[in-house]
Design a protein around this motif. Structure first.
Motif, PDB file in Angstrom:
ATOM      1  N   GLY A 141       0.765  -1.178   0.205  1.00 54.99           N
ATOM      2  CA  GLY A 141      -0.031  -0.002   0.108  1.00 54.99           C
ATOM      3  C   GLY A 141       0.853   1.299  -0.080  1.00 54.99           C
ATOM      4  O   GLY A 141       2.046   1.254  -0.514  1.00 54.99           O
TER       5      GLY A 141
ATOM      6  N   SER B  72       1.520   5.174   2.101  1.00 55.14           N
ATOM      7  CA  SER B  72       1.092   6.293   3.197  1.00 55.14           C
ATOM      8  C   SER B  72       1.330   7.502   2.640  1.00 55.14           C
ATOM      9  O   SER B  72       2.636   8.152   2.278  1.00 55.14           O
ATOM     10  CB  SER B  72       2.202   5.904   4.317  1.00 55.14           C
TER      11      SER B  72
ATOM     12  N   ASN C  84       0.368  -3.987   3.760  1.00 61.50           N
ATOM     13  CA  ASN C  84      -0.875  -4.391   4.289  1.00 61.50           C
ATOM     14  C   ASN C  84      -0.817  -5.883   4.605  1.00 61.50           C
ATOM     15  O   ASN C  84      -0.891  -6.756   3.563  1.00 61.50           O
ATOM     16  CB  ASN C  84      -1.867  -4.077   3.628  1.00 61.50           C
TER      17      ASN C  84
ATOM     18  N   CYS D 158      -7.017   6.479  -3.300  1.00 64.29           N
ATOM     19  CA  CYS D 158      -7.073   5.070  -3.125  1.00 64.29           C
ATOM     20  C   CYS D 158      -5.959   4.260  -3.962  1.00 64.29           C
ATOM     21  O   CYS D 158      -5.193   4.795  -4.314  1.00 64.29           O
ATOM     22  CB  CYS D 158      -8.377   4.742  -3.963  1.00 64.29           C
TER      23      CYS D 158
ATOM     24  N   ASN E 125      -9.042   0.163  -1.745  1.00 61.91           N
ATOM     25  CA  ASN E 125      -8.857   0.642  -0.358  1.00 61.91           C
ATOM     26  C   ASN E 125      -8.731   2.167  -0.408  1.00 61.91           C
ATOM     27  O   ASN E 125      -8.027   2.827  -1.118  1.00 61.91           O
ATOM     28  CB  ASN E 125      -7.485   0.298   0.408  1.00 61.91           C
TER      29      ASN E 125
ATOM     30  N   HIS F 200      -8.187   5.174   1.079  1.00 66.66           N
ATOM     31  CA  HIS F 200      -6.942   5.679   2.315  1.00 66.66           C
ATOM     32  C   HIS F 200      -7.095   6.626   2.908  1.00 66.66           C
ATOM     33  O   HIS F 200      -7.071   7.022   4.119  1.00 66.66           O
ATOM     34  CB  HIS F 200      -5.577   5.512   1.592  1.00 66.66           C
ATOM     35  N   ASP F 201      -7.569   7.759   2.074  1.00 65.40           N
ATOM     36  CA  ASP F 201      -7.731   9.148   2.712  1.00 65.40           C
ATOM     37  C   ASP F 201      -9.309   9.700   2.039  1.00 65.40           C
ATOM     38  O   ASP F 201      -9.490   9.366   0.838  1.00 65.40           O
ATOM     39  CB  ASP F 201      -6.875  10.266   2.177  1.00 65.40           C
TER      40      ASP F 201
ATOM     41  N   LEU G 152     -12.263   0.788   3.921  1.00 64.32           N
ATOM     42  CA  LEU G 152     -11.639   1.952   4.463  1.00 64.32           C
ATOM     43  C   LEU G 152     -11.378   1.573   6.091  1.00 64.32           C
ATOM     44  O   LEU G 152     -11.831   0.674   6.614  1.00 64.32           O
ATOM     45  CB  LEU G 152     -12.393   3.052   4.263  1.00 64.32           C
TER      46      LEU G 152
END
Length: 339
Positions: free
Chosen positions: A78, A80, A89, A248, A262, A264-265, A299
Protein backbone atom coordinates in the motif's frame (compact mmCIF):
# COMPACT_ATOMS: atom_id res chain seq x y z
CA UNK A 1 6.34 -28.29 20.85
CA UNK A 2 7.79 -24.88 21.65
CA UNK A 3 11.23 -25.93 20.30
CA UNK A 4 10.07 -27.08 16.86
CA UNK A 5 12.17 -26.00 13.89
CA UNK A 6 10.19 -23.49 11.82
CA UNK A 7 11.19 -22.78 8.22
CA UNK A 8 9.83 -19.62 6.59
CA UNK A 9 9.95 -18.78 2.88
CA UNK A 10 8.61 -16.17 0.49
CA UNK A 11 6.07 -18.08 -1.59
CA UNK A 12 6.82 -18.65 -5.25
CA UNK A 13 3.35 -18.68 -6.80
CA UNK A 14 4.72 -20.79 -9.70
CA UNK A 15 6.04 -23.50 -7.36
CA UNK A 16 3.47 -26.36 -7.10
CA UNK A 17 4.51 -27.22 -3.53
CA UNK A 18 4.11 -23.61 -2.43
CA UNK A 19 0.80 -23.33 -4.29
CA UNK A 20 -0.61 -26.41 -2.53
CA UNK A 21 0.57 -25.14 0.85
CA UNK A 22 -1.01 -21.74 0.22
CA UNK A 23 -4.34 -23.25 -0.85
CA UNK A 24 -4.37 -25.57 2.17
CA UNK A 25 -3.60 -22.93 4.77
CA UNK A 26 -5.90 -20.34 3.20
CA UNK A 27 -8.81 -22.78 3.31
CA UNK A 28 -8.04 -23.62 6.94
CA UNK A 29 -8.02 -19.90 7.66
CA UNK A 30 -11.47 -19.57 6.06
CA UNK A 31 -12.79 -22.49 8.15
CA UNK A 32 -11.43 -21.01 11.39
CA UNK A 33 -13.94 -18.93 13.43
CA UNK A 34 -11.69 -15.89 12.95
CA UNK A 35 -11.83 -16.41 9.18
CA UNK A 36 -15.58 -16.84 8.90
CA UNK A 37 -16.04 -20.50 9.86
CA UNK A 38 -16.80 -21.83 6.36
CA UNK A 39 -14.57 -23.44 3.71
CA UNK A 40 -13.77 -21.54 0.54
CA UNK A 41 -15.60 -22.43 -2.63
CA UNK A 42 -13.54 -24.84 -4.73
CA UNK A 43 -13.59 -22.39 -7.64
CA UNK A 44 -11.75 -19.87 -5.45
CA UNK A 45 -9.17 -22.43 -4.34
CA UNK A 46 -8.62 -23.53 -7.94
CA UNK A 47 -7.67 -20.04 -9.10
CA UNK A 48 -6.38 -18.10 -6.07
CA UNK A 49 -2.67 -18.78 -6.63
CA UNK A 50 -2.89 -17.94 -10.32
CA UNK A 51 -4.71 -14.70 -9.50
CA UNK A 52 -2.11 -13.75 -6.87
CA UNK A 53 0.63 -14.37 -9.43
CA UNK A 54 -0.96 -11.64 -11.58
CA UNK A 55 -0.91 -9.06 -8.75
CA UNK A 56 2.42 -7.18 -8.88
CA UNK A 57 1.93 -5.68 -5.42
CA UNK A 58 1.31 -9.06 -3.72
CA UNK A 59 3.64 -11.35 -1.80
CA UNK A 60 3.02 -14.27 0.53
CA UNK A 61 5.03 -15.90 3.31
CA UNK A 62 4.70 -19.59 4.16
CA UNK A 63 5.85 -21.39 7.29
CA UNK A 64 6.69 -25.11 7.44
CA UNK A 65 7.32 -27.40 10.41
CA UNK A 66 8.94 -30.72 9.43
CA UNK A 67 7.97 -29.89 5.83
CA UNK A 68 4.30 -29.62 6.81
CA UNK A 69 2.48 -26.34 6.02
CA UNK A 70 2.16 -24.51 9.33
CA UNK A 71 1.23 -20.91 8.55
CA UNK A 72 0.51 -18.29 5.92
CA UNK A 73 0.72 -14.51 5.61
CA UNK A 74 -0.66 -12.83 2.48
CA UNK A 75 0.52 -9.26 2.00
CA UNK A 76 -0.15 -6.40 -0.39
CA UNK A 77 1.81 -3.21 -0.85
CA UNK A 78 0.00 0.00 0.00
CA UNK A 79 1.12 3.58 0.45
CA UNK A 80 1.16 6.17 3.24
CA UNK A 81 0.31 9.60 1.84
CA UNK A 82 1.36 11.33 5.07
CA UNK A 83 4.83 9.74 4.83
CA UNK A 84 5.02 9.58 0.99
CA UNK A 85 6.35 6.03 1.33
CA UNK A 86 5.03 2.53 0.67
CA UNK A 87 3.64 0.31 3.41
CA UNK A 88 2.75 -3.37 3.72
CA UNK A 89 -0.81 -4.45 4.42
CA UNK A 90 -0.98 -7.86 6.10
CA UNK A 91 -4.23 -9.15 4.65
CA UNK A 92 -4.20 -12.70 6.03
CA UNK A 93 -2.20 -14.06 8.96
CA UNK A 94 -2.95 -17.63 9.96
CA UNK A 95 -1.27 -20.46 11.85
CA UNK A 96 -2.53 -24.04 11.71
CA UNK A 97 -4.06 -25.03 15.08
CA UNK A 98 -1.51 -27.75 15.84
CA UNK A 99 1.40 -25.33 15.41
CA UNK A 100 0.15 -22.43 17.53
CA UNK A 101 2.29 -21.21 20.41
CA UNK A 102 5.37 -22.53 18.61
CA UNK A 103 6.73 -19.18 17.41
CA UNK A 104 5.35 -19.62 13.88
CA UNK A 105 3.56 -16.28 13.68
CA UNK A 106 6.54 -14.37 15.06
CA UNK A 107 8.87 -15.92 12.51
CA UNK A 108 6.50 -15.14 9.62
CA UNK A 109 6.09 -11.53 10.77
CA UNK A 110 9.87 -11.13 11.03
CA UNK A 111 10.11 -12.31 7.41
CA UNK A 112 7.38 -9.86 6.33
CA UNK A 113 9.12 -7.01 8.14
CA UNK A 114 12.42 -7.81 6.44
CA UNK A 115 10.73 -7.65 3.03
CA UNK A 116 9.02 -4.40 3.98
CA UNK A 117 12.32 -2.84 4.99
CA UNK A 118 13.98 -4.00 1.76
CA UNK A 119 11.21 -2.22 -0.17
CA UNK A 120 11.54 1.02 1.77
CA UNK A 121 8.21 0.72 3.58
CA UNK A 122 7.39 2.98 6.51
CA UNK A 123 5.04 0.63 8.38
CA UNK A 124 3.07 -2.59 8.55
CA UNK A 125 -0.72 -2.46 8.89
CA UNK A 126 -3.39 -5.10 9.46
CA UNK A 127 -6.94 -5.67 10.60
CA UNK A 128 -7.75 -7.81 13.65
CA UNK A 129 -11.11 -8.77 15.15
CA UNK A 130 -11.71 -7.10 18.50
CA UNK A 131 -12.39 -10.43 20.21
CA UNK A 132 -9.44 -12.33 18.72
CA UNK A 133 -7.38 -12.00 21.87
CA UNK A 134 -4.64 -14.52 21.00
CA UNK A 135 -3.90 -12.70 17.73
CA UNK A 136 -3.98 -9.30 19.42
CA UNK A 137 -1.56 -10.54 22.05
CA UNK A 138 0.85 -11.79 19.38
CA UNK A 139 0.63 -8.54 17.45
CA UNK A 140 1.18 -6.43 20.56
CA UNK A 141 4.24 -8.51 21.40
CA UNK A 142 5.58 -7.91 17.89
CA UNK A 143 5.18 -4.13 18.21
CA UNK A 144 1.77 -3.48 16.68
CA UNK A 145 -0.79 -1.19 18.31
CA UNK A 146 -4.24 0.06 17.45
CA UNK A 147 -4.19 3.11 15.17
CA UNK A 148 -5.16 6.16 17.20
CA UNK A 149 -4.62 9.91 16.76
CA UNK A 150 -6.52 11.40 19.70
CA UNK A 151 -7.97 9.30 22.54
CA UNK A 152 -11.15 11.38 22.32
CA UNK A 153 -11.69 10.08 18.77
CA UNK A 154 -10.89 6.47 19.63
CA UNK A 155 -9.13 3.87 17.56
CA UNK A 156 -9.57 3.15 13.87
CA UNK A 157 -12.23 0.68 12.78
CA UNK A 158 -12.11 -1.32 9.53
CA UNK A 159 -15.22 -0.98 7.34
CA UNK A 160 -16.28 -2.40 3.98
CA UNK A 161 -18.87 -2.10 1.27
CA UNK A 162 -19.38 -5.18 -0.88
CA UNK A 163 -20.13 -4.33 -4.49
CA UNK A 164 -23.34 -6.00 -5.59
CA UNK A 165 -23.77 -6.90 -9.25
CA UNK A 166 -26.35 -4.12 -9.60
CA UNK A 167 -25.31 -0.80 -7.98
CA UNK A 168 -27.53 0.36 -5.15
CA UNK A 169 -29.38 3.66 -5.49
CA UNK A 170 -27.59 6.14 -3.23
CA UNK A 171 -29.44 9.30 -2.24
CA UNK A 172 -27.81 12.59 -3.20
CA UNK A 173 -27.42 15.79 -1.25
CA UNK A 174 -29.55 18.83 -1.93
CA UNK A 175 -26.66 20.73 -3.54
CA UNK A 176 -24.75 17.82 -5.04
CA UNK A 177 -25.41 18.96 -8.59
CA UNK A 178 -22.99 21.84 -7.94
CA UNK A 179 -20.16 19.38 -7.18
CA UNK A 180 -17.84 18.11 -9.91
CA UNK A 181 -15.27 15.34 -9.48
CA UNK A 182 -12.17 14.45 -11.48
CA UNK A 183 -9.83 11.47 -11.67
CA UNK A 184 -6.45 13.02 -10.81
CA UNK A 185 -3.68 13.09 -13.39
CA UNK A 186 -0.60 13.07 -11.16
CA UNK A 187 1.46 14.58 -13.99
CA UNK A 188 -0.82 17.62 -14.31
CA UNK A 189 0.59 20.56 -12.33
CA UNK A 190 -2.78 22.09 -11.44
CA UNK A 191 -4.21 18.78 -10.25
CA UNK A 192 -1.05 18.16 -8.26
CA UNK A 193 -1.36 21.52 -6.51
CA UNK A 194 -5.00 20.81 -5.61
CA UNK A 195 -4.08 17.38 -4.21
CA UNK A 196 -1.30 18.86 -2.09
CA UNK A 197 -3.62 21.57 -0.79
CA UNK A 198 -6.30 19.04 0.18
CA UNK A 199 -3.83 16.61 1.75
CA UNK A 200 -2.24 19.39 3.80
CA UNK A 201 -5.63 20.57 5.05
CA UNK A 202 -6.58 16.98 5.88
CA UNK A 203 -3.43 16.54 8.00
CA UNK A 204 -4.32 19.71 9.93
CA UNK A 205 -7.85 18.47 10.63
CA UNK A 206 -8.38 16.73 14.03
CA UNK A 207 -9.34 13.52 12.19
CA UNK A 208 -6.09 13.67 10.23
CA UNK A 209 -3.84 14.24 13.23
CA UNK A 210 -4.18 18.00 13.73
CA UNK A 211 -0.70 18.92 12.53
CA UNK A 212 0.63 20.26 9.21
CA UNK A 213 2.55 17.91 6.96
CA UNK A 214 6.27 18.36 6.59
CA UNK A 215 6.97 20.49 3.50
CA UNK A 216 9.25 17.75 2.17
CA UNK A 217 6.29 15.36 2.14
CA UNK A 218 4.10 17.89 0.34
CA UNK A 219 6.84 18.51 -2.21
CA UNK A 220 7.28 14.81 -3.01
CA UNK A 221 3.92 13.08 -2.45
CA UNK A 222 2.42 13.68 -5.90
CA UNK A 223 5.56 12.51 -7.66
CA UNK A 224 5.65 9.44 -5.44
CA UNK A 225 1.99 8.67 -6.14
CA UNK A 226 2.72 8.89 -9.86
CA UNK A 227 5.15 6.00 -9.40
CA UNK A 228 2.58 3.77 -7.70
CA UNK A 229 0.72 1.79 -10.38
CA UNK A 230 -2.00 0.68 -7.96
CA UNK A 231 -2.87 4.24 -6.84
CA UNK A 232 -5.60 6.60 -7.98
CA UNK A 233 -7.07 9.80 -6.55
CA UNK A 234 -10.32 11.73 -6.92
CA UNK A 235 -10.64 15.49 -6.45
CA UNK A 236 -13.91 17.34 -5.93
CA UNK A 237 -14.56 20.95 -6.88
CA UNK A 238 -17.32 23.42 -6.04
CA UNK A 239 -17.45 26.47 -8.33
CA UNK A 240 -13.95 25.59 -9.47
CA UNK A 241 -12.52 25.56 -5.94
CA UNK A 242 -10.92 22.39 -4.53
CA UNK A 243 -13.43 20.92 -2.08
CA UNK A 244 -12.41 17.34 -1.36
CA UNK A 245 -9.96 14.51 -1.93
CA UNK A 246 -10.02 10.72 -1.91
CA UNK A 247 -6.76 8.77 -2.29
CA UNK A 248 -7.19 5.09 -3.15
CA UNK A 249 -5.01 2.02 -3.59
CA UNK A 250 -5.88 -1.30 -5.15
CA UNK A 251 -5.79 -4.27 -2.82
CA UNK A 252 -6.95 -7.86 -3.16
CA UNK A 253 -9.46 -10.15 -1.44
CA UNK A 254 -7.99 -13.64 -1.12
CA UNK A 255 -11.36 -15.13 -0.11
CA UNK A 256 -12.97 -13.78 -3.31
CA UNK A 257 -9.86 -13.99 -5.54
CA UNK A 258 -10.67 -10.50 -6.82
CA UNK A 259 -9.20 -7.01 -6.45
CA UNK A 260 -10.63 -4.45 -4.04
CA UNK A 261 -10.19 -0.72 -3.49
CA UNK A 262 -8.80 0.64 -0.24
CA UNK A 263 -9.91 4.22 0.43
CA UNK A 264 -6.87 5.50 2.25
CA UNK A 265 -7.82 9.19 2.61
CA UNK A 266 -11.26 10.76 2.37
CA UNK A 267 -11.46 14.46 3.18
CA UNK A 268 -13.87 17.33 2.55
CA UNK A 269 -12.97 20.95 3.26
CA UNK A 270 -14.96 22.23 6.26
CA UNK A 271 -16.72 24.95 4.26
CA UNK A 272 -18.06 22.38 1.78
CA UNK A 273 -19.33 19.75 4.20
CA UNK A 274 -23.00 18.72 3.98
CA UNK A 275 -22.99 19.64 0.28
CA UNK A 276 -22.81 16.06 -1.04
CA UNK A 277 -19.09 16.32 -1.80
CA UNK A 278 -18.12 13.09 -0.01
CA UNK A 279 -21.00 11.21 -1.61
CA UNK A 280 -20.07 12.30 -5.12
CA UNK A 281 -16.41 11.38 -4.65
CA UNK A 282 -17.38 7.94 -3.34
CA UNK A 283 -19.66 7.40 -6.33
CA UNK A 284 -16.70 8.17 -8.60
CA UNK A 285 -14.49 5.75 -6.65
CA UNK A 286 -17.11 3.02 -6.85
CA UNK A 287 -17.44 3.49 -10.61
CA UNK A 288 -13.67 3.00 -11.03
CA UNK A 289 -13.76 -0.03 -8.72
CA UNK A 290 -16.50 -1.62 -10.81
CA UNK A 291 -14.61 -0.92 -14.04
CA UNK A 292 -11.60 -2.73 -12.57
CA UNK A 293 -13.61 -5.77 -11.46
CA UNK A 294 -13.29 -5.10 -7.74
CA UNK A 295 -15.42 -7.00 -5.24
CA UNK A 296 -15.58 -4.34 -2.53
CA UNK A 297 -14.44 -1.02 -1.11
CA UNK A 298 -12.69 -0.89 2.26
CA UNK A 299 -11.58 1.94 4.54
CA UNK A 300 -10.56 2.82 8.07
CA UNK A 301 -12.54 5.30 10.17
CA UNK A 302 -11.92 6.60 13.69
CA UNK A 303 -14.48 5.30 16.16
CA UNK A 304 -15.36 8.82 17.31
CA UNK A 305 -15.63 10.38 13.86
CA UNK A 306 -19.42 10.24 13.88
CA UNK A 307 -20.05 12.52 10.86
CA UNK A 308 -17.83 10.34 8.66
CA UNK A 309 -19.36 7.14 9.98
CA UNK A 310 -22.83 8.48 9.25
CA UNK A 311 -21.86 9.34 5.69
CA UNK A 312 -20.27 5.92 5.13
CA UNK A 313 -23.30 4.11 6.54
CA UNK A 314 -25.55 6.08 4.22
CA UNK A 315 -23.36 5.09 1.28
CA UNK A 316 -23.60 1.39 2.14
CA UNK A 317 -20.51 0.77 4.26
CA UNK A 318 -20.61 -1.20 7.52
CA UNK A 319 -18.08 -2.33 10.08
CA UNK A 320 -16.36 -5.59 9.13
CA UNK A 321 -17.71 -8.35 11.35
CA UNK A 322 -17.84 -12.14 11.03
CA UNK A 323 -19.34 -13.20 14.36
CA UNK A 324 -20.84 -10.77 16.90
CA UNK A 325 -19.03 -12.68 19.63
CA UNK A 326 -15.69 -11.72 18.06
CA UNK A 327 -16.65 -8.08 17.48
CA UNK A 328 -15.72 -5.81 14.63
CA UNK A 329 -12.34 -5.45 12.94
CA UNK A 330 -9.84 -2.96 14.32
CA UNK A 331 -7.08 -1.32 12.27
CA UNK A 332 -3.58 -1.74 13.73
CA UNK A 333 -0.11 -0.60 12.68
CA UNK A 334 3.57 -1.02 13.41
CA UNK A 335 5.79 1.86 12.34
CA UNK A 336 9.17 0.76 11.03
CA UNK A 337 11.89 2.79 12.66
CA UNK A 338 15.44 2.75 11.26
CA UNK A 339 17.48 -0.15 12.64
Amino acid sequence: MANLSVDVVTADYRNPEHARALELTLNWHAKDPCGGGAPLDQSILDKIVGELAQVPYAFSVLAFVDEKPAGLVNCFLGFSTFAAKPLVNIHDCFVMPEFRRCGVVNKMLLHVEAIARERGCCKLVLEVLAGNLPAKGAYLKFGFAGYELDPALGGAEFWQKKLALVPEVVSVGATEDDVTTAHVDYLDAESGQSLKLMLGRYAEDPCGGGEPLNQTILDTVVGELAQVPYAFSILAFVDGKPAGLVNCFLGFSTFAAKPLVNIHDCFVMPEFRRHGVGNKMLLHVEAIARERGCCKLVLEVLAGNLPAKGAYLKFGFAGYELDPALGGAEFWQKKLKPL
